[in-house]
Design an enzyme around this catalytic site. Sequence first.
Site, PDB file in Angstrom:
ATOM      1  CE  LYS A 114      -4.449  -1.615   1.564  1.00 44.91           C
ATOM      2  NZ  LYS A 114      -5.558  -1.493   2.493  1.00 44.91           N
ATOM      3  CE  LYS A 196      -5.381  -8.411  -2.609  1.00 46.24           C
ATOM      4  NZ  LYS A 196      -5.571  -7.864  -1.271  1.00 46.24           N
ATOM      5  CE  LYS A 199     -12.939  -4.462  -0.449  1.00 39.42           C
ATOM      6  NZ  LYS A 199     -11.914  -4.307   0.576  1.00 39.42           N
TER       7      LYS A 199
HETATM    8  P1  TYM Z   1     -10.410  -6.593   2.756  1.00 37.59           P
HETATM    9  O1  TYM Z   1     -11.538  -5.632   2.873  1.00 37.59           O
HETATM   10  O2  TYM Z   1      -9.240  -6.225   1.910  1.00 37.59           O
HETATM   11  O3  TYM Z   1     -10.930  -7.987   2.249  1.00 37.59           O
HETATM   12  C1  TYM Z   1     -12.002  -8.646   2.895  1.00 37.59           C
HETATM   13  C2  TYM Z   1     -11.780 -10.136   2.889  1.00 37.59           C
HETATM   14  O4  TYM Z   1     -11.641 -10.609   1.541  1.00 37.59           O
HETATM   15  C3  TYM Z   1     -10.427 -11.344   1.411  1.00 37.59           C
HETATM   16  N1  TYM Z   1      -9.895 -11.109   0.060  1.00 37.59           N
HETATM   17  C4  TYM Z   1      -9.662 -12.063  -0.829  1.00 37.59           C
HETATM   18  N2  TYM Z   1      -9.811 -13.403  -0.766  1.00 37.59           N
HETATM   19  C5  TYM Z   1      -9.493 -14.109  -1.861  1.00 37.59           C
HETATM   20  N3  TYM Z   1      -9.033 -13.549  -3.020  1.00 37.59           N
HETATM   21  C6  TYM Z   1      -8.868 -12.213  -3.125  1.00 37.59           C
HETATM   22  N4  TYM Z   1      -8.432 -11.665  -4.249  1.00 37.59           N
HETATM   23  C7  TYM Z   1      -9.193 -11.412  -1.982  1.00 37.59           C
HETATM   24  N5  TYM Z   1      -9.143 -10.083  -1.754  1.00 37.59           N
HETATM   25  C8  TYM Z   1      -9.576  -9.912  -0.484  1.00 37.59           C
HETATM   26  C9  TYM Z   1      -9.507 -10.793   2.486  1.00 37.59           C
HETATM   27  O5  TYM Z   1      -8.504 -11.721   2.818  1.00 37.59           O
HETATM   28  C10 TYM Z   1     -10.481 -10.539   3.619  1.00 37.59           C
HETATM   29  O6  TYM Z   1     -10.717 -11.721   4.332  1.00 37.59           O
HETATM   30  N6  TYM Z   1      -7.873  -6.075   6.968  1.00 37.59           N
HETATM   31  C11 TYM Z   1      -9.036  -6.700   6.396  1.00 37.59           C
HETATM   32  C12 TYM Z   1     -10.321  -6.281   7.068  1.00 37.59           C
HETATM   33  C13 TYM Z   1     -10.301  -6.480   8.535  1.00 37.59           C
HETATM   34  C14 TYM Z   1     -10.440  -7.708   9.223  1.00 37.59           C
HETATM   35  C15 TYM Z   1     -10.368  -7.382  10.610  1.00 37.59           C
HETATM   36  C16 TYM Z   1     -10.611  -9.021   8.798  1.00 37.59           C
HETATM   37  C17 TYM Z   1     -10.162  -5.499   9.465  1.00 37.59           C
HETATM   38  N7  TYM Z   1     -10.188  -6.045  10.711  1.00 37.59           N
HETATM   39  C18 TYM Z   1     -10.456  -8.375  11.585  1.00 37.59           C
HETATM   40  C19 TYM Z   1     -10.702 -10.014   9.789  1.00 37.59           C
HETATM   41  C20 TYM Z   1     -10.609  -9.683  11.145  1.00 37.59           C
HETATM   42  C21 TYM Z   1      -9.094  -6.297   4.941  1.00 37.59           C
HETATM   43  O7  TYM Z   1      -8.512  -5.360   4.517  1.00 37.59           O
HETATM   44  O8  TYM Z   1      -9.922  -7.012   4.211  1.00 37.59           O
END
Ligand code: TYM
Length: 333
Positions: A114, A196, A199
């Site tokens: 990032k 990857k 979004k």
């Molecule tokens: P975020 O918002 O980037 O993504 C949400 C969830 O989607 C999964 N993910 C993917 N899985 C498979 N293939 C992909 N291309 C892909 N892109 C995203 C992520 O692994 C995630 O599970 N930091 C976290 C949000 C968060 C969180 C937490 C999660 C904040 N606090 C506490 C669990 C527990 C995040 O940025 O997810």
Amino acid sequence: MENKKIIFSGVQPSGNVTLGNYLGAIKNWVDLQEEYNCIYAMMDLHSITVRQNPQELKKKTLDLLALYIACGIDPEQNILFVQSHNHCHAELSWVLNCYTYMGELQRMTQFKDKSKNHADNINAGLFTYPVLMASDILLYQTDLVPVGKDQMQHIEICRDIAERFNGIYGDVFKIPEGFMPKAGAKVMSLQEPTKKMSKSDENPKAYISMLDDLNVIAKKIKSAVTDSEGIIEYREGDETKAGINNLITILSAVTGKSIESIVSEYSGKGYGDFKADVAEAVVECIRPIRAEFDKISQDKKYLTDIYEDGAMKATRIAERTLKKVYKKVGFVV
Ligand code: TYM
């Protein structure tokens, strides 16, 4: 809540929720909801580590709640809330910042990525992001955190911080485990399949948004980058096969068929037919979610009731842990 083990997880409302988010995380939340007491949040505090448009952030947060429910998460059975509605997250995060080393945070790959992508805004929040995430998880004495592969490093640091804190003060935090799906833990970009699916990708053809039109979804899959070999074969780690590997994985995740059975089913067939079938399977997977989303997202009162009730319940649970932490470190409580 019944006496079951606890799940915590969440998605940031920072962009279009993708097929990667669904297959890597949300779909598993649905599958696990019977067996666990589940707490799912819209992680708005995390999302402002990258600059957001305020109106859009608000809309995306509510859309995300509607999407959780449309994907099959039962709001009666689970706690659904907006992260910033529970004061404990930011508060515990401050305390845990004082038990986390700069060196540990510097090793986080998401921070490195990032920082590269947002070189003009490498803020302190981006750096301490994993500490807030650890706080999210630890506040609820969480057993299991279902996430995609990219978040596993953050779960590791969460465990390290919790173990360090427990080592000093006794058993304050449950040590959580990460949980990844067999297929779909890392869905790749449709245009650059060694990256990857994200979004926040600038190229909308690279990702499938759960809220894309169904015919747009089909088109994106049909124009996914593959290779010129023309053989439908899954070769882990072979970069030239990254596009085909990704489509096979997606098909496996949405249909539940194993990778081996997909490979044998398509042996000798062409990429055109294969892509058309993947497109159809993904569209049929998203169609009912989309229909449900269109219904729920209009009902503001329904959504408000859910997130208000969720915030109340989540805060009640989290305050117990926060109070314990404050006592342990010597604050007057
Ligand atoms: P975020 O918002 O980037 O993504 C949400 C969830 O989607 C999964 N993910 C993917 N899985 C498979 N293939 C992909 N291309 C892909 N892109 C995203 C992520 O692994 C995630 O599970 N930091 C976290 C949000 C968060 C969180 C937490 C999660 C904040 N606090 C506490 C669990 C527990 C995040 O940025 O997810």
